[in-house]
Scaffold this active site. Structure first.
Site, PDB file in Angstrom:
ATOM      1  N   ARG A  43      -4.306 -12.415   4.798  1.00  0.00           N
ATOM      2  CA  ARG A  43      -5.407 -11.485   4.614  1.00  0.00           C
ATOM      3  C   ARG A  43      -6.362 -11.578   5.809  1.00  0.00           C
ATOM      4  O   ARG A  43      -6.353 -12.559   6.563  1.00  0.00           O
ATOM      5  CB  ARG A  43      -6.172 -11.802   3.328  1.00  0.00           C
ATOM      6  CG  ARG A  43      -5.303 -11.778   2.073  1.00  0.00           C
ATOM      7  CD  ARG A  43      -6.082 -12.264   0.861  1.00  0.00           C
ATOM      8  NE  ARG A  43      -5.240 -12.316  -0.340  1.00  0.00           N
ATOM      9  CZ  ARG A  43      -4.499 -13.377  -0.681  1.00  0.00           C
ATOM     10  NH1 ARG A  43      -4.494 -14.465   0.093  1.00  0.00           N
ATOM     11  NH2 ARG A  43      -3.774 -13.348  -1.789  1.00  0.00           N
ATOM     12  N   LYS A  69      -7.327 -17.100  -1.134  1.00  0.00           N
ATOM     13  CA  LYS A  69      -8.172 -16.419  -2.101  1.00  0.00           C
ATOM     14  C   LYS A  69      -8.204 -17.224  -3.395  1.00  0.00           C
ATOM     15  O   LYS A  69      -7.176 -17.657  -3.888  1.00  0.00           O
ATOM     16  CB  LYS A  69      -7.592 -15.014  -2.358  1.00  0.00           C
ATOM     17  CG  LYS A  69      -8.438 -14.121  -3.231  1.00  0.00           C
ATOM     18  CD  LYS A  69      -7.775 -12.758  -3.333  1.00  0.00           C
ATOM     19  CE  LYS A  69      -8.578 -11.808  -4.211  1.00  0.00           C
ATOM     20  NZ  LYS A  69      -7.915 -10.488  -4.324  1.00  0.00           N
ATOM     21  N   HIS A 137      -4.006  -4.596   6.072  1.00  0.00           N
ATOM     22  CA  HIS A 137      -3.130  -4.674   4.899  1.00  0.00           C
ATOM     23  C   HIS A 137      -1.764  -4.067   5.181  1.00  0.00           C
ATOM     24  O   HIS A 137      -0.756  -4.514   4.618  1.00  0.00           O
ATOM     25  CB  HIS A 137      -3.760  -3.985   3.695  1.00  0.00           C
ATOM     26  CG  HIS A 137      -3.009  -4.257   2.417  1.00  0.00           C
ATOM     27  ND1 HIS A 137      -3.027  -5.494   1.806  1.00  0.00           N
ATOM     28  CD2 HIS A 137      -2.180  -3.476   1.671  1.00  0.00           C
ATOM     29  CE1 HIS A 137      -2.260  -5.456   0.732  1.00  0.00           C
ATOM     30  NE2 HIS A 137      -1.731  -4.246   0.634  1.00  0.00           N
ATOM     31  N   ARG A 140       0.188  -6.782   6.595  1.00  0.00           N
ATOM     32  CA  ARG A 140       0.571  -7.708   5.522  1.00  0.00           C
ATOM     33  C   ARG A 140       1.754  -7.139   4.739  1.00  0.00           C
ATOM     34  O   ARG A 140       2.717  -7.831   4.423  1.00  0.00           O
ATOM     35  CB  ARG A 140      -0.632  -7.929   4.606  1.00  0.00           C
ATOM     36  CG  ARG A 140      -0.441  -8.916   3.466  1.00  0.00           C
ATOM     37  CD  ARG A 140      -1.795  -9.229   2.856  1.00  0.00           C
ATOM     38  NE  ARG A 140      -1.738  -9.892   1.562  1.00  0.00           N
ATOM     39  CZ  ARG A 140      -1.567 -11.201   1.391  1.00  0.00           C
ATOM     40  NH1 ARG A 140      -1.416 -11.995   2.441  1.00  0.00           N
ATOM     41  NH2 ARG A 140      -1.550 -11.720   0.180  1.00  0.00           N
ATOM     42  N   HIS A 163       0.275 -16.127  -2.276  1.00  0.00           N
ATOM     43  CA  HIS A 163       0.197 -15.492  -3.594  1.00  0.00           C
ATOM     44  C   HIS A 163       0.340 -16.563  -4.668  1.00  0.00           C
ATOM     45  O   HIS A 163       1.194 -17.454  -4.554  1.00  0.00           O
ATOM     46  CB  HIS A 163       1.331 -14.474  -3.774  1.00  0.00           C
ATOM     47  CG  HIS A 163       1.099 -13.193  -3.059  1.00  0.00           C
ATOM     48  ND1 HIS A 163       2.145 -12.395  -2.626  1.00  0.00           N
ATOM     49  CD2 HIS A 163      -0.039 -12.545  -2.695  1.00  0.00           C
ATOM     50  CE1 HIS A 163       1.656 -11.323  -2.024  1.00  0.00           C
ATOM     51  NE2 HIS A 163       0.336 -11.391  -2.057  1.00  0.00           N
ATOM     52  N   TYR A 172       5.839  -5.965  -3.335  1.00  0.00           N
ATOM     53  CA  TYR A 172       6.109  -5.502  -1.970  1.00  0.00           C
ATOM     54  C   TYR A 172       7.595  -5.228  -1.773  1.00  0.00           C
ATOM     55  O   TYR A 172       7.997  -4.229  -1.213  1.00  0.00           O
ATOM     56  CB  TYR A 172       5.659  -6.553  -0.955  1.00  0.00           C
ATOM     57  CG  TYR A 172       4.159  -6.723  -0.875  1.00  0.00           C
ATOM     58  CD1 TYR A 172       3.386  -5.933  -0.021  1.00  0.00           C
ATOM     59  CD2 TYR A 172       3.505  -7.684  -1.632  1.00  0.00           C
ATOM     60  CE1 TYR A 172       2.013  -6.093   0.072  1.00  0.00           C
ATOM     61  CE2 TYR A 172       2.126  -7.855  -1.547  1.00  0.00           C
ATOM     62  CZ  TYR A 172       1.392  -7.054  -0.699  1.00  0.00           C
ATOM     63  OH  TYR A 172       0.035  -7.223  -0.628  1.00  0.00           O
TER      64      TYR A 172
END
Length: 199
Positions: A43, A69, A137, A140, A163, A172
């Site tokens: 990110r 995150k 993004h 990503r 993740h 994805y």
């Protein structure tokens, strides 16, 4: 989905091949920001805050210690081609500690996430890429779809992208399982090779 993946690959290849051999300090830094976004699948905040201390020397290159995150700390293998680029940049800029991507030459302050966004747009312009398609993004997403299509395992991509759930990564793309590796290694052939970066 296949056509979208092809589009992402073309955009990514164009941006990684953007001419920076004799570019300014900022252009070189911005290209490396893009390469890091693409090569690690991180990110904006994770790239903006990257410090030299987070890069731990490991067999064959570097491992990055990163706080993702939600505060989770993870260790991500850095693909060899990207580790070489970052190492050359840090040596040329005499960066032994502090931010890998400083606000200016000799400035011990990290860039903002908006600077990361602007860097992507600048490199896209230099590469002749449609700026509306070039976003952090999108890089990503490109990492997830291209490495997945090239056979990097779901587990390895999940770990690299930080993740907490496989379900998030599966949104994805899905990929066949291969032995563990730095997922970004699948992008090596897309990277242009330049002389040493300017000081």
């Amino acid at each position: 989905p296949h056509q979208a993946m092809k589009t992402y690959a073309l955009i990514l290849a164009a941006m990684l091949a953007a001419p920076v051999a004799s570019a300014t300090w900022k252009a070189r830094r911005d290209w490396l920001i893009v390469a890091t976004l693409a090569g690690l699948g991180w990110r904006r905040a994770e790239v903006a805050s990257l410090t030299r201390e987070q890069l731990i020397e490991a067999p064959g290159g570097f491992t990055a210690r990163v706080r993702a995150k939600g505060g989770k700390v993870g260790f991500v293998p850095v693909p060899g081609w990207l580790g070489e680029e970052i190492d050359a940049w840090c040596k040329a800029q005499e960066i032994t500690s502090g931010p890998v991507f400083p606000r200016g030459p000799g400035v011990a302050a990290s860039i903002s996430t908006m600077t990361v966004w602007a860097a992507v747009k600048q490199v896209a312009a230099a590469a002749g890429v449609d700026a509306t398609r070039a976003t952090p993004h999108a890089l990503r997403r490109s990492f997830a779809t291209i490495t997945g299509q090239r056979g990097v395992s779901l587990e390895d991509r999940q770990a690299a992208m930080l993740h907490s759930s496989k379900t998030t990564t599966e949104r994805y793309d899905k990929a066949a399982k291969l032995p563990s590796q730095a997922p970004g290694e699948a992008l090596r052939d897309l990277v242009r090779r330049d002389p040493k970066p300017p000081r």
